[in-house]
Write an enzyme that holds these catalytic residues in place. Sequence first.
Site, PDB file in Angstrom:
ATOM      1  N   CYS A  58       0.812  -1.228   0.000  1.00 42.02           N
ATOM      2  CA  CYS A  58       0.000   0.000   0.000  1.00 42.02           C
ATOM      3  C   CYS A  58       0.842   1.273   0.000  1.00 42.02           C
ATOM      4  O   CYS A  58       0.336   2.361  -0.272  1.00 42.02           O
ATOM      5  CB  CYS A  58      -0.936  -0.003   1.196  1.00 42.02           C
ATOM      6  SG  CYS A  58      -1.969  -1.462   1.230  1.00 42.02           S
ATOM      7  N   HIS A 104      -4.061   6.836   1.469  1.00 40.02           N
ATOM      8  CA  HIS A 104      -4.295   5.450   1.059  1.00 40.02           C
ATOM      9  C   HIS A 104      -5.684   5.037   1.555  1.00 40.02           C
ATOM     10  O   HIS A 104      -6.135   5.445   2.620  1.00 40.02           O
ATOM     11  CB  HIS A 104      -3.210   4.551   1.671  1.00 40.02           C
ATOM     12  CG  HIS A 104      -3.521   3.102   1.548  1.00 40.02           C
ATOM     13  ND1 HIS A 104      -3.869   2.540   0.350  1.00 40.02           N
ATOM     14  CD2 HIS A 104      -3.577   2.105   2.477  1.00 40.02           C
ATOM     15  CE1 HIS A 104      -4.107   1.245   0.534  1.00 40.02           C
ATOM     16  NE2 HIS A 104      -3.945   0.968   1.820  1.00 40.02           N
ATOM     17  N   ASN A 137     -10.110  -1.365  -0.843  1.00 38.96           N
ATOM     18  CA  ASN A 137      -8.667  -1.141  -0.748  1.00 38.96           C
ATOM     19  C   ASN A 137      -7.985  -1.758  -1.975  1.00 38.96           C
ATOM     20  O   ASN A 137      -7.987  -2.974  -2.135  1.00 38.96           O
ATOM     21  CB  ASN A 137      -8.157  -1.791   0.542  1.00 38.96           C
ATOM     22  CG  ASN A 137      -6.672  -1.567   0.778  1.00 38.96           C
ATOM     23  OD1 ASN A 137      -5.952  -1.103  -0.105  1.00 38.96           O
ATOM     24  ND2 ASN A 137      -6.211  -1.907   1.973  1.00 38.96           N
TER      25      ASN A 137
END
Length: 335
Positions: free
Chosen positions: A114, A262, A292
């Site tokens: 990420c 993020h 995500n």
Amino acid sequence: MLRTKIASTGMYVPSRIVTNEELEPIMDTSDEWIQQRSGISERRWVTDSDTTCSMAVAASKDALNKANLTADDIDAIIFGALVTDYIFPGTGVLLQKELGCSKPIPALDIRNQCSGFLYGMQVADAWIRSGMYKRVLLIGSEIHSTSLDKSPRGRDVSVLFGDGAGAVILEATTNDTSLIMDTAIYSEGAYAEKLYIGKPSTNDRDRLSAFMTGEELPREAYPIMDGKFVFKHAVTRMAEAFTEVCKRNNVDFSEVSMVIPHQANIRINHMILESLGIPKEKSHHTIQKYGNTTMASIPITLDEAVTTNKIKRGDLIAFVGFGAGFTWGAGLARY
Ligand code: UT7
């Protein structure tokens, strides 16, 4: 002096929308739980025609078109994904081929989960500032849906992740109204097993035997996460990194016009903003629609903020990310 600017952004998500309701009967979950705990309403899962590379091609072309560039205008590729088309080679070279780059440009594959976008941005910025390359395509393209445990056993992780690709074109500039000001990246490998997929592993002799027996796959073949632990570290580390880049550039938090975080959990992002005293309205989120998408999440969110005019040229924007490794970081840019 040579600096780096974000010339353009691009994104691609698969057409298949998977709602929380669709997951309820297979994962013993509920729309209410997912929305309350993460902010996610739906995510995209790949269709038969999508590959990590094909999604990367679509997002890259979107970014190239928006900057009126062609594949031959790129001098280097930085590509990131958790899981890729092949074990090797990396997808960067497949992307170079599929984009039709006629020059044999370098393709660097990175694996920083990420935080990959921030890691890639720092590398691209250093390349460009040194004069090594003029224009770098930085891209994350992630297919999670084919690697998730879609049974109740995997529900804590599987409801969170989605598929998609996000790209930026970074290019040399001598103008200081639009530039990457700074990036800060970190890692703490002590927590590598707090979020990971452990198998197949080269530490198994033979690496593929568990997959060839026809029996149930080991738990470690699917993502494993200590959610609460990751959550706490994400909040602390992203706030720290954000504070660090602002401090060393003499930027007051109030000067930042938009934060692109993020997209792991909307509660994490709201807690960070609250701890820094930044109003929620000064951030953009796409987690509701896409879940995500690891390395793709920051560039997808940036692209949407740009295309919906939430960010304009010259605005002071910030990025923050945290993920498996642990890895994390932050960045500041004048868009
Ligand atoms: O991008 C990389 C970084 N990733 C992250 O930053 C993610 C960090 N972690 C999180 O976002 C959150 O920890 C989660 C969203 C994963 C979980 O939220 P939580 O508030 O920490 O919930 P929990 O793990 O403590 O679980 C609470 C309850 C448990 O039941 P009991 O033990 O209280 O009876 C779980 O079994 O919720 C249960 N649960 C679920 N229930 C319905 C866990 N997953 C689900 C689910 N649906 N999908």
